[in-house]
Design an enzyme around this catalytic site. Structure first.
Site, PDB file in Angstrom:
ATOM      1  N   HIS A 100       1.217  -4.384  11.358  1.00  0.00           N
ATOM      2  CA  HIS A 100       1.177  -3.844  10.541  1.00  0.00           C
ATOM      3  C   HIS A 100       1.240  -4.185   8.906  1.00  0.00           C
ATOM      4  CE1 HIS A 100       3.450  -0.108  11.269  1.00  0.00           C
ATOM      5  NE2 HIS A 100       3.979  -0.066   9.718  1.00  0.00           N
ATOM      6  N   CYS A 114       1.302   7.701   1.902  1.00  0.00           N
ATOM      7  CA  CYS A 114       1.537   7.703   3.104  1.00  0.00           C
ATOM      8  C   CYS A 114       1.763   8.377   3.778  1.00  0.00           C
ATOM      9  CB  CYS A 114       2.154   6.382   3.218  1.00  0.00           C
ATOM     10  SG  CYS A 114       2.530   5.526   4.964  1.00  0.00           S
TER      11      CYS A 114
HETATM   12 MN    MN Z   1       5.583   0.947   8.546  1.00  0.00          MN
END
Ligand code: MN
Length: 147
Positions: A100, A114
């Site tokens: 990612h 996050c």
């Molecule tokens: Mn990561």
């Protein structure tokens, strides 16, 4: 006793939260990313990352998953070999060991929450073979090159 409320400040800052380095410089490639740890609770960390216009997070993977909500701006992400446009309030789930990377648009920051486990493995960077496999897709190669 810790005040249960920490007020928001302008520009996606919060009382009692100091912006930190995203990663140690030289540890992994990235550009123009800041990190704020908002909460450490329930065995998790809830962070806010902000990628400046034209900036990008490290291309990486790891065994721990991410749960992401875009809070500000626009950009794109590559997750597990697919590209996605991102705007405020979009949700992104990064599965274990999925490659990612997040990139802000040239003319907009990309800020996102996050959620991650406090106990987690270190990110892995792609070796030559993994990078070649990702770059075999021309659109992914362009993304990784910032085009
Ligand atoms: Mn990561």
């Amino acid at each position: 006793m810790l005040n249960p409320v920490r007020k928001a400040s302008p520009n996606f800052r919060w009382e009692g939260v100091e912006p930190q380095r995203y990663k140690t410089q030289g540890e992994a490639p990235f550009r123009d990313v800041s990190r704020q740890v908002l909460f450490e609770v329930a065995g998790a960390q809830w962070r806010y990352f902000e990628v400046a216009p034209g900036g990008w997070t490290t291309l990486e993977r790891h065994a721990h998953p991410h749960a992401v909500m875009v809070l500000r701006g626009r950009g794109r992400c590559m997750v597990a070999g697919a590209l996605h446009e991102l705007a405020a309030h979009d949700l992104v789930e990064v599965a274990p060991l999925a490659w990612h990377q997040f990139r802000a648009s040239a003319d907009s920051p990309l800020g996102f929450l996050c959620l991650v486990s406090a106990e987690r493995d270190r990110p892995q960077l792609p070796d030559r073979e993994a990078l070649a496999a990702l770059r075999a897709d021309a659109a992914i190669a362009d993304f990784l090159d910032g085009r």
